[in-house]
Design a protein around this motif. Sequence first.
Motif, short mmCIF file in Angstrom:
data_model
loop_
_atom_site.label_atom_id
_atom_site.label_comp_id
_atom_site.label_asym_id
_atom_site.label_seq_id
_atom_site.Cartn_x
_atom_site.Cartn_y
_atom_site.Cartn_z
N VAL A 203 -2.76 16.41 39.66
CA VAL A 203 -2.98 17.31 38.52
C VAL A 203 -2.12 16.89 37.33
CG1 VAL A 203 -3.02 19.69 37.70
CG2 VAL A 203 -3.42 19.20 40.12
N LEU A 204 -2.75 16.85 36.16
CA LEU A 204 -2.05 16.68 34.89
C LEU A 204 -2.07 18.02 34.15
CD1 LEU A 204 -0.84 15.20 32.40
CD2 LEU A 204 -3.20 14.58 31.78
N TYR A 205 -0.90 18.54 33.82
CA TYR A 205 -0.78 19.74 32.98
C TYR A 205 -0.61 19.25 31.54
CZ TYR A 205 -0.61 22.48 37.21
OH TYR A 205 -0.94 23.07 38.41
N LEU A 206 -1.62 19.56 30.72
CA LEU A 206 -1.75 18.96 29.39
C LEU A 206 -1.64 20.03 28.31
CD1 LEU A 206 -2.38 16.30 27.87
CD2 LEU A 206 -4.81 16.83 28.16
N GLN A 207 -0.65 19.90 27.44
CA GLN A 207 -0.34 20.95 26.46
C GLN A 207 -0.78 20.58 25.04
OE1 GLN A 207 0.20 23.41 29.01
NE2 GLN A 207 0.88 24.17 27.01
N HIS A 208 -1.22 21.60 24.31
CA HIS A 208 -1.61 21.51 22.91
C HIS A 208 -0.39 21.53 22.00
CE1 HIS A 208 -0.57 25.74 22.27
NE2 HIS A 208 -1.03 25.92 23.51
N GLY A 209 -0.62 21.47 20.70
CA GLY A 209 0.45 21.52 19.72
C GLY A 209 0.60 22.88 19.07
N ALA B 280 -7.86 23.43 22.59
CA ALA B 280 -7.75 22.26 21.72
C ALA B 280 -8.10 20.94 22.40
CB ALA B 280 -6.35 22.18 21.13
N TRP B 281 -7.57 20.73 23.60
CA TRP B 281 -7.76 19.42 24.23
C TRP B 281 -9.22 19.17 24.62
CZ3 TRP B 281 -5.69 14.91 24.26
CH2 TRP B 281 -4.32 14.76 24.03
N SER B 282 -9.97 20.23 24.92
CA SER B 282 -11.39 20.05 25.24
C SER B 282 -12.22 19.95 23.97
CB SER B 282 -11.90 21.22 26.09
OG SER B 282 -11.25 21.25 27.34
N ASN B 283 -11.99 20.82 23.00
CA ASN B 283 -12.82 20.88 21.80
C ASN B 283 -12.47 19.79 20.79
OD1 ASN B 283 -14.06 23.09 22.90
ND2 ASN B 283 -13.01 24.60 21.63
N GLN B 284 -11.23 19.73 20.36
CA GLN B 284 -10.82 18.74 19.38
C GLN B 284 -10.53 17.38 20.03
OE1 GLN B 284 -10.15 22.12 19.29
NE2 GLN B 284 -8.45 22.39 17.86
N GLY B 285 -9.98 17.42 21.24
CA GLY B 285 -9.52 16.19 21.87
C GLY B 285 -10.53 15.47 22.72
N HIS B 286 -11.60 16.16 23.13
CA HIS B 286 -12.62 15.57 24.02
C HIS B 286 -12.00 15.02 25.31
CE1 HIS B 286 -15.40 16.17 20.83
NE2 HIS B 286 -14.98 15.17 20.08
N ALA B 287 -10.99 15.72 25.83
CA ALA B 287 -10.31 15.22 27.03
C ALA B 287 -11.27 15.03 28.19
CB ALA B 287 -9.18 16.19 27.41
N ASN B 288 -12.22 15.95 28.34
CA ASN B 288 -13.16 15.85 29.45
C ASN B 288 -14.06 14.62 29.33
OD1 ASN B 288 -14.15 17.41 27.18
ND2 ASN B 288 -15.99 17.83 28.36
#
Length: 374
Positions: free
Chosen positions: A184-190, A197-205
């Motif tokens: 698991v990676l726990y991924l934090q926004h700013g 943010a990471w899904s919408n702006q970052g397209h992490a998926n």
Amino acid sequence: MKQYSIVLALSLTLISSLMTAQTASSKIIEDFKPSVLNQPGKEFPQVNSQGYARFRIEAPAADSIIVSLGLGGKKGGTKLSKGADGVWTGTTAGPMDEGFHYYHVNVDGGTFNDPGALNFYGSVRWESGIEIPAHDQDFYALKSVAHGNVQQILFPSKSTNTSRRAFVYTPPGYEKEQSKRYPVLYLQHGWGEDETAWSNQGHANLIMDNLIAEEKIKPFIIVMTYGMTNEIKFGGLKNFDITPFQTVMVDELIPYVDANFRTVAKQSYRAMAGLSMGGMETRMITLKKTDVFSHYALLSGGLYNPEDIKDKSKVKLIFLSCGSKENPDGVKKSATALKNAGFNAVSYVSEGTAHEFQTWRRSLKELAPLLFKE
């Protein structure tokens, strides 16, 4: 203050007044197209192949309109010019960096979102978003590959006396391969952003889906939750206390995820990363909780010094990144010092970008293949 009905649109014809902000050595190519982040059916705003953005706003009663992209050549953003028909038009004075940008529209001192553009949570409010096509955008493009799932979870938090929200990315095949467990990676926004943010702006998926399809990474889960950062005003980081969020993360969220998802619930299979203020949170928590995380990543979010880390044996990876317009020398020097001290440290610099999501998209792409390699 008067209320203005604002409709944003993009002019399809070359308007001479738009050229006044351009430098003598620069010529705008008239190949503008609607931004991919526009509302369905909306033609405005538009961007061209050089990275310029153009706007058209219908507001006959307005006296002043400024688009807050900050690239208008003057302090405060891009000033629009009013035509005889009451339509305001304007083009950024120069090309913008590739990737995603927040913006809003100031009409006679009032702040409005662009009804032609989709909204994204940033700057502690829902802002309009515009996408400048990037030369390397293929790595986060929506492709015909197997896709993972991003789901919302609500987990109990005794420390805050409520249920809290997180988004969890599970890789393709998670639902079918019931015997398989994942790191698991726990991924934090700013600062100013939230767990979307990471899904919408970052397209992490999409970044993960594409890397998995290309067999460049081993699949893992990503967990994204609100970092409790926005109560701090911008510039007031010295007043930020990590303890409440650390409690939520370590004592409440991680146990919930391990109990409800097929994780490998071990320190060696758990990573934490964050962009900007989320990087600051990552640094604070990983240094205090060396028994919880083994992989650390700061994306435009500070640096580690070798002397900061007391037990080298518990750290499998330190990843440091930023844009070339930020602090590339500092990132490289820190990584070199960590390597010389015996750490597995990697630095990455996103060329041509600053403190923005294209830097962090690229950083995640570089980080993911380095995680959980053993």
